[in-house]
Structures are given as C-alpha cells and as structure tokens.
Design a protein around this motif. Sequence first.
Motif, PDB file in Angstrom:
ATOM      1  N   ASP A  37     -22.032  21.486  30.345  1.00 31.93           N
ATOM      2  CA  ASP A  37     -21.089  20.749  29.484  1.00 31.93           C
ATOM      3  C   ASP A  37     -21.228  19.264  29.521  1.00 31.93           C
ATOM      4  O   ASP A  37     -21.364  18.886  30.668  1.00 31.93           O
ATOM      5  N   ASP A  38     -20.628  18.503  28.842  1.00 29.13           N
ATOM      6  CA  ASP A  38     -20.259  16.999  29.139  1.00 29.13           C
ATOM      7  C   ASP A  38     -21.310  16.056  29.011  1.00 29.13           C
ATOM      8  O   ASP A  38     -21.336  14.914  29.139  1.00 29.13           O
ATOM      9  N   HIS A  40     -20.028  20.121  21.924  1.00 33.98           N
ATOM     10  CA  HIS A  40     -19.022  20.434  22.745  1.00 33.98           C
ATOM     11  C   HIS A  40     -17.917  19.262  22.384  1.00 33.98           C
ATOM     12  O   HIS A  40     -16.989  18.595  23.048  1.00 33.98           O
ATOM     13  N   HIS A  55     -14.842  14.381  22.891  1.00 29.78           N
ATOM     14  CA  HIS A  55     -14.132  14.989  24.102  1.00 29.78           C
ATOM     15  C   HIS A  55     -12.797  14.664  24.164  1.00 29.78           C
ATOM     16  O   HIS A  55     -12.225  15.079  25.418  1.00 29.78           O
TER      17      HIS A  55
HETATM   18 ZN   LIG Z   1     -15.934  19.484  28.567  1.00 26.72          ZN
END
Ligand SMILES: [Zn+2]
Length: 331
Positions: A133-134, A181, A185
């Motif tokens: 992720d990220d 995702h 964010h």
């Molecule tokens: Zn995340």
Amino acid sequence: MEEVKEDITTDNKKTESKGTEDRTEHRKRIHTLKKVIVGILLSLLLLPTILSVVALGQIHQLNMQLNQSLLILSDLSMQVQEVRRIAEENNSQDVAIDTNASQPASRLQQIRMEDVVPADPYEGMVKVCLTFDDGPSRNTDAILDILDSYGIKATFFVNGHPGFEDQYRRIVEEGHTIGMHSYSHVYSDVYADIDGFATDLEEIRSYIRELTGEESIYYRFPGGSSNTVHTMPMQECIDYLDEMGITYFDWNVSIGDALGYERSVNALVDTTMAQINALDAQTIVILMHDAPGKETTVEALPILIEKIQALDNVAIVPITEDVTPVHHVIQ
Ligand SMILES: [Zn+2]
C-alpha cells in the motif's frame, strides 16, 4: 265523267297502296319490338348465369388460396414445434453443464465453457497474496526487482504520486496487479461523504488508466474497511464500489510496518510468519507498504518469500478473480 271515275279509281288505288305500306311498317315495328323483348328476356336469363359462373370461378380461386394458407400454417406450426424441441434440448444441456449432472454437455459447449472460465492452476492450495500500500515510491523499484528475481507476482494498492509514473507502468508491465488505495489518502477528503469518496475514486482510477492503460477493478480502503477514523457509514462506500464493479480487499496478516516506529527486519519476518502459521484460511492477504521510509520492509521481503515458499501446499499469487476477497466488515 270517265275522267272523274279514273281519278276516283286512282285515288282508291293510292289509298290501298298507302294502307299496305302502313301495315308493312306496323309489322316491321312489331317484329323489332319482339326482337327487343326477346333480347331483354334472353339477357335477363343469361346475366345471372354469367354472374354465377364468374362467382363460381372466384370461389374456386379463394378456395385454393385458403388451402394454400392452411398448408403454410401447418408448416409454421411444425417449425414452431421443432424450435421448441431444440430449445428444450439446449436447456437440458445447460443444466448438465451447470450442475455437472450425469447427462454430458455437447463437445462444442464444453470447449466454450473452458474458453470462458480457464481452470485455476492453484485450486486447492493456500493462496498467499503479497500486497503493498501507499506507493509507488523509490522503494517500489527495489520491491519489483526482488519479486522479479523470485518470479513472483504481487499486488500494489497505489495512491496518486506524480513523479513516479515509471513505477506505475512497471507494476503493470511486469504482470503485477494494480489496485486503488484512493488518490489522496487524506481521510477527511476520502471519507467526507459519498460524493467525496466517488470523486477521489474516479481520480485514482483515471490516473492509473492514463498512465498504464489498465482499468483497475480492485480497491483497498485507506485504513481498511474496519477503520473508525471517520463518521461516514462505511457500507455506503462498499455499496458504491459494488455498483462500480470494483472488489475491495482487506488483509488478515500484517507485516507491522505501519507503526510509528521502525521495527527490525527479524521482527517483521517473525510477526508475519507467526500470523500465517496461526491462521486457518485458504486465502492469506499480507499487508505491507512500499511507501518512503519502509526500507526494512524491502529487506524483509526476500526472507519472507523464502519462508512462505517453504510451507506445504502454498502458492504466492497476485490478486485476481480466482482469489476470494478478505473482508474485515462482514456484509
Ligand atoms: Zn494506506
């Protein structure tokens, strides 16, 4: 006197002659009248006969047309029955395919089914999905290199990070699954309300599409579907993803690299393997991060891969339609 007699005689003769002419004319007229009357009578007698003959002819023609129509109708009826019979046969063959019943499906249909639904090569094995992720970030390149050296495919749930366009493309070109995702964010934006969620979703989806040509159909909620960092009902987001044909994935194992402090490589590997060994599941989804500052995750990755590969009946696979989604929120 003689002359007078002669004149009288002549006059009488003339009168006789005129009378004869009148009678002749009268006879002629009567004769003509008779002819006319006979003609009218004959016409009156013949006209119904002629009309009857014409009518009979037309009735005959109509009768033939009716017979032809009945024949066509009969043919159509037989054709309808034939179509129904074929349809019923096809239906029974579909049932045979759907239920694996004893009645075999036709060879053509078997071939088509195999084309549409290819067999899952990892069926029956425990599937382990490595998810990051990220990203992307500089660490993404190092992770992609490691995955390539082991011949393993993983899944990247990306955010919007301009400047790392090559990494988005590498993920797709090297056969990994690219998931979303959120673009920003930022919880307060992504979960502001359903419109905010939808806007952010479209932003990351179109960003991936423009960079890679890929239409992403997988999503991971920032914070996971069980996060409590906002007051918006998560079910609204889940329903929206469902409407869009997007599948969301949570995780059931975490490498633990999202904590506020950096853990050692050994600590990351040990906590991950402990969770995997304790889990009785056919699908294992491991949460990791390829964000900046997660260098220990990069270092732990080869060790982790080798330990997972050493397990029995386990396959490391990217997220695809063959992988059962792992959800925190039970719907
Ligand atoms: Zn995340």
